[in-house]
Design a protein around this motif. Structure first.
Motif, short mmCIF file in Angstrom:
data_model
loop_
_atom_site.label_atom_id
_atom_site.label_comp_id
_atom_site.label_asym_id
_atom_site.label_seq_id
_atom_site.Cartn_x
_atom_site.Cartn_y
_atom_site.Cartn_z
N GLY A 174 0.78 -1.12 0.04
CA GLY A 174 -0.13 -0.08 0.00
C GLY A 174 0.80 1.13 0.02
N ILE A 175 0.02 2.35 0.43
CA ILE A 175 0.80 3.61 0.53
C ILE A 175 1.69 3.68 1.77
N ILE A 176 3.10 3.47 1.76
CA ILE A 176 3.83 3.38 2.91
C ILE A 176 5.17 4.29 2.70
N ALA A 177 5.31 5.19 3.67
CA ALA A 177 6.50 6.10 3.52
C ALA A 177 7.59 5.32 4.48
N SER A 178 7.26 4.81 5.58
CA SER A 178 8.14 4.14 6.41
C SER A 178 7.60 3.28 7.26
N ILE A 179 8.39 2.02 8.02
CA ILE A 179 7.96 1.29 8.68
C ILE A 179 8.94 1.04 9.69
N ASN A 180 8.33 1.34 11.11
CA ASN A 180 9.40 1.24 12.46
C ASN A 180 9.28 -0.21 12.98
N VAL A 240 -2.83 -19.03 15.93
CA VAL A 240 -2.89 -18.23 15.07
C VAL A 240 -1.91 -17.17 15.03
N TYR A 241 -0.89 -17.02 14.18
CA TYR A 241 0.11 -16.11 14.27
C TYR A 241 -0.04 -14.81 13.40
N TYR A 242 -0.08 -13.82 14.01
CA TYR A 242 -0.32 -12.55 13.32
C TYR A 242 0.91 -11.44 13.19
N CYS A 243 0.96 -10.83 12.28
CA CYS A 243 2.13 -9.76 11.91
C CYS A 243 1.55 -8.62 12.35
N ALA A 244 2.43 -7.55 12.65
CA ALA A 244 1.78 -6.21 13.02
C ALA A 244 2.85 -5.19 12.54
N ALA A 245 2.69 -4.13 12.22
CA ALA A 245 3.64 -3.24 11.96
C ALA A 245 3.31 -1.73 12.34
N ASP A 246 4.29 -0.92 12.98
CA ASP A 246 3.94 0.63 13.06
C ASP A 246 4.33 1.31 11.73
N ILE A 247 3.34 1.88 11.01
CA ILE A 247 3.60 2.41 9.58
C ILE A 247 3.20 3.78 9.35
N LYS A 248 3.87 4.67 8.77
CA LYS A 248 3.48 6.00 8.32
C LYS A 248 3.28 5.85 6.88
N SER A 273 2.18 12.05 7.94
CA SER A 273 1.15 11.24 8.90
C SER A 273 1.45 10.77 10.08
N SER A 274 0.77 10.32 11.06
CA SER A 274 1.45 9.77 12.30
C SER A 274 1.52 8.32 11.98
#
Length: 121
Positions: free
Chosen positions: A26-32, A92-100, A105-106
């Motif tokens: 998708g529209i991703i500027a950065s992934i922390n 069930v394994y889930y991935c998650a990420a902090d994304i701007k 954007s926040s």
């Protein structure tokens, strides 16, 4: 919009290995920080592992020494190599990420839909 998609789950015998992958798109500027969580039947969701954009890692006590988290920043992917699997790793394994999504954007946390891992005894 940002999407997280996991794949690589399945059925494995005790002592076996599996590698989970998760792709952000998708529209991703950065992934922390990128994370793996899991939720087994009848138990609370558990943080399995995290990895920062610089590669610093953290592991939950139950998986430390058996699981390895890694990421490919260019491909916007995070991986979880699971070795010496036990029946109690079934979840069930889930991935998650902090994304701007943009520089202005926040940071938001995005989650995948989950992938089932079953370890037979």
């Amino acid at each position: 919009q940002v999407q997280m998609v996991e794949f690589g789950g399945g059925l494995v015998q005790t002592g076996g290995s599996l590698r989970l992958s998760c792709a952000a798109s998708g529209i991703i500027a950065s992934i922390n920080i990128m994370r793996w969580y899991r939720q087994g039947p009848g138990v609370q969701r558990e943080l399995v592992a995290t990895i920062s954009s610089g590669g610093n890692t953290y592991y939950g006590d139950s998986v430390r020494g058996r699981f390895t988290i890694s990421r490919d920043n260019a491909k916007k992917m995070v991986y979880l190599q699971m070795n010496s699997l036990k029946p109690e790793d079934t979840a069930v394994y889930y991935c998650a990420a902090d994304i701007k999504s943009s520089a202005l954007s926040s940071m938001k946390e995005y989650w995948g839909q989950g992938t089932q891992v079953t370890v037979s005894s």
